[in-house]
Motif scaffolding. Structure first.
Motif, mmCIF file in Angstrom:
data_model
loop_
_atom_site.group_PDB
_atom_site.id
_atom_site.type_symbol
_atom_site.label_atom_id
_atom_site.label_comp_id
_atom_site.label_asym_id
_atom_site.label_seq_id
_atom_site.Cartn_x
_atom_site.Cartn_y
_atom_site.Cartn_z
ATOM 1 N N TYR A 94 -18.263 36.636 11.890
ATOM 2 C CA TYR A 94 -16.866 36.996 11.641
ATOM 3 C C TYR A 94 -16.506 36.569 10.218
ATOM 4 C CZ TYR A 94 -16.192 32.012 12.538
ATOM 5 O OH TYR A 94 -16.289 30.650 12.489
ATOM 6 N N GLY A 95 -15.322 36.951 9.767
ATOM 7 C CA GLY A 95 -14.854 36.525 8.450
ATOM 8 C C GLY A 95 -15.424 37.365 7.313
ATOM 9 N N ILE A 96 -15.512 36.760 6.138
ATOM 10 C CA ILE A 96 -15.892 37.473 4.918
ATOM 11 C C ILE A 96 -17.072 36.772 4.250
ATOM 12 C CG2 ILE A 96 -15.097 38.182 2.618
ATOM 13 C CD1 ILE A 96 -12.218 38.165 3.786
ATOM 14 N N ASP A 97 -18.081 37.550 3.902
ATOM 15 C CA ASP A 97 -19.276 37.032 3.230
ATOM 16 C C ASP A 97 -19.158 37.305 1.730
ATOM 17 O OD1 ASP A 97 -21.733 36.308 2.296
ATOM 18 O OD2 ASP A 97 -22.889 37.702 3.535
ATOM 19 N N PRO A 98 -18.980 36.266 0.895
ATOM 20 C CA PRO A 98 -18.838 36.467 -0.552
ATOM 21 C C PRO A 98 -20.014 37.215 -1.172
ATOM 22 C CG PRO A 98 -18.267 34.213 0.044
ATOM 23 C CD PRO A 98 -18.861 34.842 1.264
ATOM 24 N N LYS A 99 -21.216 37.001 -0.618
ATOM 25 C CA LYS A 99 -22.400 37.688 -1.133
ATOM 26 C C LYS A 99 -22.283 39.198 -0.935
ATOM 27 C CE LYS A 99 -27.462 37.639 -0.759
ATOM 28 N NZ LYS A 99 -27.958 38.637 0.175
ATOM 29 N N ARG A 100 -21.819 39.625 0.263
ATOM 30 C CA ARG A 100 -21.654 41.041 0.540
ATOM 31 C C ARG A 100 -20.564 41.631 -0.361
ATOM 32 N NH1 ARG A 100 -23.096 44.054 4.743
ATOM 33 N NH2 ARG A 100 -25.088 43.061 4.255
ATOM 34 N N LEU A 101 -19.492 40.892 -0.577
ATOM 35 C CA LEU A 101 -18.426 41.355 -1.470
ATOM 36 C C LEU A 101 -18.960 41.598 -2.876
ATOM 37 C CD1 LEU A 101 -15.275 39.181 -0.624
ATOM 38 C CD2 LEU A 101 -15.519 41.638 -0.326
ATOM 39 N N ALA A 102 -19.763 40.657 -3.366
ATOM 40 C CA ALA A 102 -20.325 40.791 -4.713
ATOM 41 C C ALA A 102 -21.247 42.004 -4.800
ATOM 42 C CB ALA A 102 -21.085 39.519 -5.094
ATOM 43 N N GLU A 103 -22.020 42.254 -3.741
ATOM 44 C CA GLU A 103 -22.908 43.420 -3.721
ATOM 45 C C GLU A 103 -22.101 44.716 -3.791
ATOM 46 O OE1 GLU A 103 -26.402 41.351 -0.925
ATOM 47 O OE2 GLU A 103 -25.012 42.822 -0.080
ATOM 48 N N TYR A 104 -21.035 44.791 -3.016
ATOM 49 C CA TYR A 104 -20.182 45.978 -3.039
ATOM 50 C C TYR A 104 -19.534 46.164 -4.401
ATOM 51 C CZ TYR A 104 -20.537 46.744 2.025
ATOM 52 O OH TYR A 104 -20.994 47.031 3.292
ATOM 53 N N ALA A 105 -19.082 45.064 -5.000
ATOM 54 C CA ALA A 105 -18.458 45.141 -6.324
ATOM 55 C C ALA A 105 -19.431 45.721 -7.353
ATOM 56 C CB ALA A 105 -17.973 43.762 -6.766
ATOM 57 N N ASN A 106 -20.688 45.308 -7.275
ATOM 58 C CA ASN A 106 -21.692 45.821 -8.210
ATOM 59 C C ASN A 106 -21.960 47.305 -7.985
ATOM 60 O OD1 ASN A 106 -22.105 43.373 -9.551
ATOM 61 N ND2 ASN A 106 -23.653 42.684 -8.081
ATOM 62 N N GLU A 107 -21.974 47.726 -6.708
ATOM 63 C CA GLU A 107 -22.162 49.142 -6.403
ATOM 64 C C GLU A 107 -21.003 49.970 -6.969
ATOM 65 O OE1 GLU A 107 -24.837 50.703 -4.334
ATOM 66 O OE2 GLU A 107 -25.642 48.859 -5.180
ATOM 67 N N ILE A 108 -19.794 49.469 -6.788
ATOM 68 C CA ILE A 108 -18.610 50.187 -7.266
ATOM 69 C C ILE A 108 -18.576 50.219 -8.788
ATOM 70 C CG2 ILE A 108 -16.070 50.101 -7.324
ATOM 71 C CD1 ILE A 108 -16.327 48.887 -4.411
ATOM 72 N N LYS A 109 -19.020 49.137 -9.422
ATOM 73 C CA LYS A 109 -19.029 49.094 -10.884
ATOM 74 C C LYS A 109 -19.952 50.167 -11.462
ATOM 75 C CE LYS A 109 -19.233 45.968 -14.809
ATOM 76 N NZ LYS A 109 -19.292 44.548 -15.242
ATOM 77 N N GLN A 110 -21.057 50.422 -10.789
ATOM 78 C CA GLN A 110 -21.988 51.453 -11.264
ATOM 79 C C GLN A 110 -21.316 52.808 -11.399
ATOM 80 O OE1 GLN A 110 -25.488 51.682 -8.824
ATOM 81 N NE2 GLN A 110 -26.122 49.579 -9.226
ATOM 82 N N ILE A 111 -20.437 53.144 -10.445
ATOM 83 C CA ILE A 111 -19.815 54.469 -10.501
ATOM 84 C C ILE A 111 -18.573 54.482 -11.399
ATOM 85 C CG2 ILE A 111 -20.779 55.139 -8.279
ATOM 86 C CD1 ILE A 111 -18.011 54.822 -7.049
ATOM 87 N N THR A 112 -17.856 53.356 -11.474
ATOM 88 C CA THR A 112 -16.709 53.327 -12.398
ATOM 89 C C THR A 112 -17.193 53.399 -13.847
ATOM 90 O OG1 THR A 112 -16.634 50.899 -12.360
ATOM 91 C CG2 THR A 112 -15.201 52.071 -10.813
ATOM 92 N N ASN A 113 -18.385 52.849 -14.108
ATOM 93 C CA ASN A 113 -18.966 52.947 -15.454
ATOM 94 C C ASN A 113 -19.278 54.391 -15.835
ATOM 95 O OD1 ASN A 113 -18.836 50.206 -15.889
ATOM 96 N ND2 ASN A 113 -20.978 49.807 -15.372
ATOM 97 N N GLU A 114 -19.433 55.254 -14.823
ATOM 98 C CA GLU A 114 -19.693 56.678 -15.063
ATOM 99 C C GLU A 114 -18.397 57.482 -15.153
ATOM 100 O OE1 GLU A 114 -22.613 57.960 -15.682
ATOM 101 O OE2 GLU A 114 -23.717 56.081 -15.353
ATOM 102 N N GLY A 115 -17.265 56.787 -15.065
ATOM 103 C CA GLY A 115 -15.976 57.467 -15.196
ATOM 104 C C GLY A 115 -15.397 57.989 -13.896
ATOM 105 N N VAL A 116 -16.004 57.627 -12.769
ATOM 106 C CA VAL A 116 -15.495 58.075 -11.470
ATOM 107 C C VAL A 116 -14.247 57.272 -11.110
ATOM 108 C CG1 VAL A 116 -16.014 58.320 -9.011
ATOM 109 C CG2 VAL A 116 -17.805 58.709 -10.715
ATOM 110 N N GLU A 117 -13.218 57.964 -10.620
ATOM 111 C CA GLU A 117 -11.990 57.308 -10.180
ATOM 112 C C GLU A 117 -12.158 56.921 -8.710
ATOM 113 O OE1 GLU A 117 -8.781 60.000 -11.016
ATOM 114 O OE2 GLU A 117 -9.218 60.053 -13.151
#
Length: 235
Positions: A21-44
């Motif tokens: 239960y709760g929130i895993d900081p490691k999983r959050l960081a992984e998702y943030a890195n995935e999202i950064k990859q696409i925002t770097n390509e200009g995706v909204e």
């Protein structure tokens, strides 16, 4: 990139990582890195996140709690998850705004369609918390509603499986995966993609849905690039 503006739907359970239960900081960081990859390509990027890792309204109602009260608790759980994801994204140097469907001005902006679109145009990731602001509606419904309001090109539903199958692949080894399926076929076969309200709303507005494995590194960028990842649901 094949898609310019997306709505990413994440379950609250996805944030638990390996926890119960709760929130895993490691999983959050992984998702943030995935999202950064696409925002770097200009995706909204806009995001709707569930609250099941903290509280699930239906479960509360089934144990005697008033359904409306339980659902409001679930909405607050999505705001908590939104704050956690916002923090992880900002740690990755991604400008982010959290908007809530219920007024909680000290921690989140109220949801205003034009403001949300302006944030997206400026390259900010917008997280929509608080569901739709109404009981009896799931975060799936909130995701489709917000996607329509911001004129998103597609809904990306990030899960722990790599698409839609004929049966639950975790329970049935004979289950086969669909690369593409129509809305009508999903309904006819009784497959669970989203709840019926959300799914019908998506169908009526001709908004495609892609279900994919969010936990596999690089998958989000592959989907945005147009690679055949997961299952696409369209007309």
């Amino acid at each position: 990139m094949k898609y310019n503006r997306i709505l990413l739907k994440l379950s609250g359970e996805a944030l638990m990582g390996e926890r119960q239960y709760g929130i895993d900081p490691k999983r959050l960081a992984e998702y943030a890195n995935e999202i950064k990859q696409i925002t770097n390509e200009g995706v909204e990027v806009a995001i709707v996140i569930g609250g099941g890792n903290i509280f699930r309204g239906v479960a509360g109602a089934s144990k005697g709690m008033d359904r409306v009260q339980a659902d409001h608790m679930g909405m607050l759980a999505t705001v908590i998850n939104g704050l956690a994801l916002q923090s992880a994204l900002e740690d990755a140097d991604i400008p982010t705004r959290l908007q809530s469907a219920i007024k909680i001005n000290e921690v989140a902006e109220p949801f205003i369609k034009r403001r949300a679109i302006r944030h997206l145009e400026k390259g900010r990731v917008v997280i929509f918390g608080g569901g739709t602001g109404n009981p009896y509606f799931t975060t799936d419904s909130a995701a489709v509603l917000r996607a329509i309001e911001i004129n998103a090109d597609v809904i990306l539903k990030g899960t722990r499986v790599d698409g839609i199958y004929t049966a639950d692949p975790e329970k049935d080894s004979q289950a086969t995966k669909f690369d593409f399926i129509t809305f009508d076929d999903v309904l006819r076969k009784g497959l669970k993609v989203m709840d019926t309200t959300a799914f019908t709303l998506s169908q009526e507005n001709e908004l495609p849905i892609i279900v994919f494995d969010m936990n596999k590194t690089g998958n989000l960028l592959k989907v945005i690039s147009g690679e055949s990842i997961g299952t696409k649901v369209n007309l």
